[in-house]
Write a protein that holds these residues in place. Structure first.
Motif, PDB file in Angstrom:
ATOM      1  N   UNK A 216       0.840  -1.196   0.000  1.00 27.60           N
ATOM      2  CA  UNK A 216       0.000   0.000   0.000  1.00 27.60           C
ATOM      3  C   UNK A 216       0.875   1.245   0.000  1.00 27.60           C
ATOM      4  N   UNK A 217       0.373   2.311  -0.602  1.00 25.06           N
ATOM      5  CA  UNK A 217       1.072   3.594  -0.611  1.00 25.06           C
ATOM      6  C   UNK A 217       0.495   4.500   0.468  1.00 25.06           C
ATOM      7  N   UNK A 218       1.391   5.076   1.277  1.00 26.45           N
ATOM      8  CA  UNK A 218       0.981   5.986   2.344  1.00 26.45           C
ATOM      9  C   UNK A 218       1.991   7.129   2.448  1.00 26.45           C
ATOM     10  N   UNK A 219       1.534   8.325   2.870  1.00 24.62           N
ATOM     11  CA  UNK A 219       2.480   9.416   3.114  1.00 24.62           C
ATOM     12  C   UNK A 219       3.330   9.090   4.335  1.00 24.62           C
ATOM     13  N   UNK A 220       4.599   9.468   4.296  1.00 25.32           N
ATOM     14  CA  UNK A 220       5.505   9.162   5.401  1.00 25.32           C
ATOM     15  C   UNK A 220       6.486  10.300   5.606  1.00 25.32           C
ATOM     16  N   UNK A 221       6.996  10.416   6.840  1.00 27.94           N
ATOM     17  CA  UNK A 221       7.986  11.439   7.151  1.00 27.94           C
ATOM     18  C   UNK A 221       7.369  12.821   7.290  1.00 27.94           C
ATOM     19  N   UNK A 222       8.213  13.785   7.656  1.00 28.41           N
ATOM     20  CA  UNK A 222       7.744  15.159   7.880  1.00 28.41           C
ATOM     21  C   UNK A 222       7.178  15.792   6.620  1.00 28.41           C
ATOM     22  N   UNK A 223       7.719  15.412   5.467  1.00 31.08           N
ATOM     23  CA  UNK A 223       7.266  16.001   4.213  1.00 31.08           C
ATOM     24  C   UNK A 223       6.074  15.261   3.615  1.00 31.08           C
TER      25      UNK A 223
END
Length: 231
Positions: free
Chosen positions: A107-114
């Motif tokens: 699955x694709x997910x947003x990660x990290x501060x950016x």
């Protein structure tokens, strides 16, 4: 009711009494305690050395947070016994179908501060469930500096049941009450650190100084046992 299931072809869960036994300020969770959270997703991360571990992306009071959790496969390829038990308990709490095995998908997910989109190997059976986590502050040394992390000590179903209580259908909430009364606010200090060391470290961070704790003693640890089998 105790059955064996296979995850991916290499990871195996064995539902036994021992595997599920419990004996033995800010929205951002930073202190030891019991917290109601939503598990957004649990991913399997692989290190450069080949170890595999579970990472939890959770939401508490509207605030997203990542917890780096249990190792399930050691660097030498053997499966980690503690991680095995932890995964089995979570599967029971999530109501996963142990006959069919856990579902793992990319699955694709947003990660990290950016918030950069990354692809994760996700155990989808755990996505979106509400649980109560017992989290504990743990302080250790790394390269001569104090390091803090939040450790998942145990997970309860939203009604405060443990995996053992669910399987046995008895004493729902008993272990939760014991944890709340005796262990919820405990803090772990490793590498000969003391509470005073950590207090001084916190104060130095506030003031911008570079105070360091006393040097740690050298100790050795026995190798971790494993329940997994090589494929």
């Amino acid at each position: 009711p105790y059955k064996e299931t296979t995850i991916m072809a290499k990871l195996k869960l064995t539902l036994t009494p021992d595997a599920i036994s419990e004996t033995s300020g800010s929205s951002y969770i930073a202190k030891s305690g019991l917290y109601p959270v939503t598990i957004d997703f649990v991913s399997i991360a692989t290190s450069k050395n080949g170890a595999k571990s579970l990472n939890f992306n959770i939401t508490h009071n509207g605030n997203a947070q990542t917890l780096y959790s249990q190792t399930i496969v050691n660097t030498n390829g053997t499966e980690n016994e503690i991680g095995q038990k932890f995964l089995t308990k979570l599967a029971v709490i999530a109501g996963a179908d142990l006959e069919d095995g856990l579902n793992i998908e990319e699955e694709d997910h947003p990660a990290g501060k950016e918030g950069k989109i990354q692809t994760f190997e996700v155990i989808t059976d755990f996505s979106g469930i509400d649980v109560i986590m017992h989290l504990q502050e743990e302080y250790s040394r790394y390269n001569g500096e104090i390091r803090k992390r939040m450790v998942i000590k145990s997970i309860f179903r939203a009604d405060k049941a443990t995996a053992e209580e669910i399987v046995n259908d008895s004493d729902i909430g008993k272990r939760y009450a014991e944890t709340e009364a005796k262990y919820a606010d405990k803090v772990t200090y490793l590498d000969d650190l003391t509470e005073e060391d950590v207090i001084a470290w916190r104060e130095s961070k506030k003031s911008g100084s570079t105070a360091k704790p006393a040097a740690a003693k050298t100790t050795s640890k026995a190798p971790t046992a494993s329940l997994f089998k090589r494929s």
